[in-house]
Motif scaffolding. Sequence first.
Motif, PDB file in Angstrom:
ATOM      1  N   TYR A  60       0.826  -1.216   0.000  1.00 19.99           N
ATOM      2  CA  TYR A  60       0.000   0.000   0.000  1.00 19.99           C
ATOM      3  C   TYR A  60       0.857   1.260   0.000  1.00 19.99           C
ATOM      4  N   GLU A  65      -1.931   0.365  -3.628  1.00 17.17           N
ATOM      5  CA  GLU A  65      -2.878  -0.733  -3.802  1.00 17.17           C
ATOM      6  C   GLU A  65      -2.164  -2.036  -3.470  1.00 17.17           C
ATOM      7  N   CYS A  66      -2.920  -3.085  -3.378  1.00 20.68           N
ATOM      8  CA  CYS A  66      -2.329  -4.393  -3.123  1.00 20.68           C
ATOM      9  C   CYS A  66      -1.685  -4.901  -4.409  1.00 20.68           C
ATOM     10  N   THR A  69      -3.422  -7.889  -6.058  1.00 24.33           N
ATOM     11  CA  THR A  69      -4.604  -7.525  -6.851  1.00 24.33           C
ATOM     12  C   THR A  69      -4.176  -7.069  -8.239  1.00 24.33           C
ATOM     13  N   ARG A  70      -3.176  -6.233  -8.282  1.00 23.38           N
ATOM     14  CA  ARG A  70      -2.675  -5.727  -9.570  1.00 23.38           C
ATOM     15  C   ARG A  70      -2.199  -6.883 -10.452  1.00 23.38           C
ATOM     16  N   THR A  88     -11.041  -3.836  -5.599  1.00 19.60           N
ATOM     17  CA  THR A  88     -10.046  -4.615  -4.879  1.00 19.60           C
ATOM     18  C   THR A  88     -10.435  -6.092  -4.833  1.00 19.60           C
ATOM     19  N   GLN A  91     -13.456  -6.467  -2.739  1.00 20.63           N
ATOM     20  CA  GLN A  91     -14.648  -5.990  -3.431  1.00 20.63           C
ATOM     21  C   GLN A  91     -15.128  -6.988  -4.483  1.00 20.63           C
ATOM     22  N   ASP A  99     -15.631   1.960  -1.641  1.00 20.77           N
ATOM     23  CA  ASP A  99     -14.250   2.222  -2.047  1.00 20.77           C
ATOM     24  C   ASP A  99     -13.421   2.804  -0.911  1.00 20.77           C
ATOM     25  N   ALA A 102     -12.381  -0.009   1.280  1.00 23.73           N
ATOM     26  CA  ALA A 102     -11.442  -0.900   0.593  1.00 23.73           C
ATOM     27  C   ALA A 102     -10.073  -0.266   0.410  1.00 23.73           C
ATOM     28  N   HIS A 103     -10.030   1.018   0.075  1.00 23.55           N
ATOM     29  CA  HIS A 103      -8.748   1.656  -0.265  1.00 23.55           C
ATOM     30  C   HIS A 103      -8.073   2.360   0.909  1.00 23.55           C
TER      31      HIS A 103
END
Length: 124
Positions: A60, A65-66, A69-70, A88, A91, A99, A102-103
């Motif tokens: 993060y 972001e994770c 996930t990317r 995410t 999500q 959001d 999640a973020h």
Amino acid sequence: MDAAQAAWLAKLVAIAHATLVGVTMYGVVGVLLGRFSRASLKRPFAWIFIGACVLQLSSYALFSECLLTRWEKELLELAGSPHTYTGTFLQRFIPDLPDSVAHTGIPLIVLAIFIGLLLQIFRR
């Protein structure tokens, strides 16, 4: 890398991601119940949980972001999968998760739990 390899790797990343989420949730319960102490550092789970927290917080901090996930999204796209998703990892399975939670909320919760873990381990 061909589409089949990308799809296979995307599944592996999703499994690793689900495992990371599971370890984190299990560790959160342990921290909230006060189950960590210096003695718990002798148990492998304590180090796995510490590593999971550090990996998540680093991801993060560096990428906003994770990273898992990317990677999963990029691999699904490369595979040409119709099962790509937005948002995410959480999500994907909890579509109503806002959001902001999640973020921002999840990383802050992980940070707070990590601090709580350190306080439990190093308290006198």
